[in-house]
Design a protein around this motif. Structure first.
Motif, PDB file in Angstrom:
ATOM      1  N   LEU A  69      51.083  36.350  34.169  1.00 66.05           N
ATOM      2  CA  LEU A  69      52.332  36.518  34.936  1.00 66.05           C
ATOM      3  C   LEU A  69      53.327  35.415  34.587  1.00 66.05           C
ATOM      4  O   LEU A  69      54.524  35.658  34.487  1.00 66.05           O
ATOM      5  N   GLY A  70      52.803  34.186  34.392  1.00 63.84           N
ATOM      6  CA  GLY A  70      53.664  33.058  34.012  1.00 63.84           C
ATOM      7  C   GLY A  70      54.375  33.332  32.698  1.00 63.84           C
ATOM      8  O   GLY A  70      55.556  33.005  32.518  1.00 63.84           O
ATOM      9  N   ILE A  84      58.649  40.805  39.360  1.00 66.34           N
ATOM     10  CA  ILE A  84      57.185  40.794  39.492  1.00 66.34           C
ATOM     11  C   ILE A  84      56.828  40.681  40.977  1.00 66.34           C
ATOM     12  O   ILE A  84      57.340  39.818  41.692  1.00 66.34           O
ATOM     13  N   ILE A  85      55.942  41.575  41.449  1.00 65.78           N
ATOM     14  CA  ILE A  85      55.459  41.512  42.837  1.00 65.78           C
ATOM     15  C   ILE A  85      53.934  41.466  42.811  1.00 65.78           C
ATOM     16  O   ILE A  85      53.289  42.194  42.040  1.00 65.78           O
ATOM     17  N   GLY A 113      37.189  32.775  36.974  1.00 69.75           N
ATOM     18  CA  GLY A 113      38.494  32.430  36.399  1.00 69.75           C
ATOM     19  C   GLY A 113      39.456  33.587  36.248  1.00 69.75           C
ATOM     20  O   GLY A 113      40.458  33.477  35.540  1.00 69.75           O
ATOM     21  N   LYS A 114      39.187  34.718  36.928  1.00 67.27           N
ATOM     22  CA  LYS A 114      40.060  35.899  36.797  1.00 67.27           C
ATOM     23  C   LYS A 114      41.486  35.590  37.271  1.00 67.27           C
ATOM     24  O   LYS A 114      42.453  35.962  36.607  1.00 67.27           O
ATOM     25  N   THR A 115      41.591  34.906  38.422  1.00 72.66           N
ATOM     26  CA  THR A 115      42.918  34.593  38.984  1.00 72.66           C
ATOM     27  C   THR A 115      43.725  33.752  38.009  1.00 72.66           C
ATOM     28  O   THR A 115      44.913  34.014  37.780  1.00 72.66           O
ATOM     29  N   THR A 116      43.071  32.746  37.409  1.00 74.56           N
ATOM     30  CA  THR A 116      43.771  31.859  36.462  1.00 74.56           C
ATOM     31  C   THR A 116      44.305  32.660  35.281  1.00 74.56           C
ATOM     32  O   THR A 116      45.451  32.480  34.847  1.00 74.56           O
ATOM     33  N   THR A 117      43.471  33.564  34.754  1.00 73.09           N
ATOM     34  CA  THR A 117      43.888  34.390  33.609  1.00 73.09           C
ATOM     35  C   THR A 117      45.097  35.250  33.974  1.00 73.09           C
ATOM     36  O   THR A 117      46.088  35.301  33.229  1.00 73.09           O
ATOM     37  N   LEU A 118      45.036  35.913  35.137  1.00 66.97           N
ATOM     38  CA  LEU A 118      46.129  36.813  35.528  1.00 66.97           C
ATOM     39  C   LEU A 118      47.405  36.023  35.839  1.00 66.97           C
ATOM     40  O   LEU A 118      48.502  36.443  35.473  1.00 66.97           O
TER      41      LEU A 118
END
Length: 564
Positions: free
Chosen positions: A335-336, A345-346, A326-331
């Protein structure tokens, strides 16, 4: 034989002689049983017919409404067989399987069942409507949605799919109601409805195995006949814009699809195996990344800390954990939260999984040497406020990310380590200077996913003496806690769990930990220091969630034994 009991109905005055002749003509014209004809002509209710037939031929009658049948028994008869013949297994006593039918005189069906099951069967009678309702309840889909019944259509029509590429292309390019197109669409939509994260299509010598990963666990669904492999893989490749003529190399693609009004992206991967091309479709649901930081599963303390970290102007924030934690979801959630018109943001990703509005996303392209470190270098000329580096894999990427953080950028990235403190030593082992790690890293967060108890069949329970000893639960904790577990129901596919939540280990850098990093001390020393400053481990965070009744002690045990 049917005439005997029908004559009795006339002698008892339940139907007239004229109605009897109408029943006979309906049976002949429609090719249906006497019981079905009586119900169709509305001379008797289905339950009355079933009770009559059961009594007449010496079988037990059962009312199926509200009756729960164990999943192990249900699995004994495939869904396609149950639907096609309107039968359902009820119970297994030693070697005899009790099967509920609406017509005990249909010897052809009974012989077919004996042959398929290779065991003796005991016949119990119920009405056709009740059997169909029970099939829908236990197999979980209506007939039109069932992949099993779709497969029975293939078996019946016995389409000859040859292995030649030309015929495959012809099959998959047929109009939208082609059986293969229907089957592939059905597999995808069923996986989405069952909340699967990926679909595995695996070829074997005599069959194709289809499995869905639901809440981290693989569930086997179907085994289409081996002859359909070429057509299924070609259909998936055409949907994903992949070359159908290439079979020897691994291939990747992307499918965009709409199911029940929602947009889904599927990341497709083909891998040549000794029995043909194995395919995995990763289902990327855009709703997953819009969960919001509050719903990720943070404790109150971790939530406040996390909010403070992501609002700092510069520094590196690392999220660590294995693939699928779930790392991608957290990051993306972070960002959201930061995605405002006054911030640029890039992201550099390999590959770009989810499209985020208002964020510049860059895809790694190894073929032309456009990797993470080159992207970061180019990014910095674009004057961003926030940078996301998909993953730190080598020294060059690590050094570039650190340089970016030291020159006034907020950098998010991921690492593959088991816990938070070992990320510090990993960066140093990669060859990054300890003083650079100490001055740039703000915090490291390790995470895992634990399964959540199904809300529909959740029930409270008191842990056993073994569990109390295993987890060292104090009487005070026992009194305060609400331990729960799921009984298992249709909503959770009888697993007792529905959905997952993250557990976290959040280590914030402080003067003492920076000093230890500077001196390249081992990770266990850093861990001890972080614990002194109040860091909760992954297992402790999971245990807190088990005490709140969110997850179970079994999930905590799994995390503990995983060595994390």
């Amino acid at each position: 034989m049917a005439g005997d009991w029908l004559d009795k109905l006339v002698s008892e005055g339940i139907i007239s002689a004229d109605q009897l002749s109408e029943v006979h003509s309906t049976m002949t014209s429609r090719g249906i049983s006497s019981g079905d004809a009586l119900v169709l002509l509305e001379y008797m209710a289905g339950t009355e017919v079933a009770q009559r037939i059961a009594a007449e031929y010496g079988h037990e009658y059962i009312e199926l409404e509200g009756k729960e049948i164990p999943q192990t028994v249900i699995e004994m008869i495939p869904e396609s067989v149950a639907r096609e013949n309107t039968v359902i297994p009820l119970a297994l006593n030693e070697e005899v399987l009790s099967v509920v039918v609406s017509d005990p005189l249909d010897f052809e069906v009974l012989e077919k069942l004996r042959f398929i099951l290779a065991r003796e069967i005991e016949v119990i009678v119920s009405s056709k409507d009740e059997i169909q309702a029970t099939i829908n309840r236990h197999y979980g889909q209506s007939e039109t949605e069932s992949v099993d019944s779709m497969l029975s259509e293939f078996t019946e029509t016995a389409i000859d799919f040859t292995a030649t590429q030309a015929s495959e292309a012809a099959i998959v390019e047929e109009e939208e109601d082609s059986p293969i197109i229907k089957l592939v669409n059905l597999i995808i939509s069923e996986a989405v409805n069952m909340r699967a994260s990926d679909i595995h299509v695996e070829p074997f010598e005599d069959r194709i195995r289809i499995r869905y990963r639901i809440d981290g666990k693989l569930v086997e669904r179907d085994s289409p006949p081996r002859r359909l492999l070429g057509a299924i893989t070609s259909r998936i490749k055409i949907m994903g814009g992949i070359d159908i003529a290439e079979r020897r190399r691994p291939q990747d693609g992307r499918i965009k699809t709409r199911i029940a009004g929602s947009e889904y992206d599927l990341r497709v991967s083909f891998l040549p195996s000794n029995h043909g091309q194995a395919c995995v479709m990763r289902i990327l649901d855009r709703a997953n990344i819009r969960v919001g930081i509050r719903n990720l599963g943070f404790s109150d303390q971790n939530y406040k800390t996390f909010q403070n970290i992501i609002r700092r102007p510069n520094g590196i924030f690392l999220v660590t954990g294995p693939t699928g934690s779930g790392k991608t979801t957290t990051l993306y959630s972070a960002l959201g939260e930061l995605n405002r018109p006054d911030r640029k943001i890039i992201t550099a990703e390999d590959p770009v999984e989810y499209m985020l509005p208002g964020i510049n996303q860059v895809q790694v392209n190894h073929a032309i040497g456009f990797d993470f470190s080159k992207i970061i270098k180019a990014m910095l000329r674009q004057a961003p406020n926030v940078i996301l580096v998909g993953e730190i894999r080598d020294t060059e990427t690590a050094n570039m990310a650190i340089q970016a953080s030291l020159t006034g950028h907020l950098v998010f990235s991921t690492l593959h380590t088991n816990d938070a403190p070992s990320s510090i030593t990993r960066l140093i082992d990669m060859g990054v200077q300890p003083f650079l790690v100490a001055s740039s890293v703000m915090a490291v967060m390790a995470q895992r996913l634990v399964r959540v108890v199904c809300p529909k069949c959740k029930q409270q329970y008191t842990p056993s003496a073994d569990e109390i000893e295993q987890f060292d639960i104090t009487p005070e904790q026992l009194e305060k806690a609400t331990f729960t577990r799921g009984r298992g129901c249709n909503s959770c596919q009888h697993t007792g769990y529905r959905g997952r939540k993250a557990v976290f280990e959040l280590m914030v850098m402080n003067a003492a930990i920076r000093d230890m990093t500077f001196r390249s001390e081992p990770s266990q020393n850093i861990r001890r220091q972080a614990r002194l400053f109040g860091m909760k481990t992954l297992v402790e965070d999971a245990f807190d969630k088990a005490m709140e009744g969110i997850t179970t002690l079994a999930e905590v045990y799994k995390l503990e034994k995983g060595g994390h």
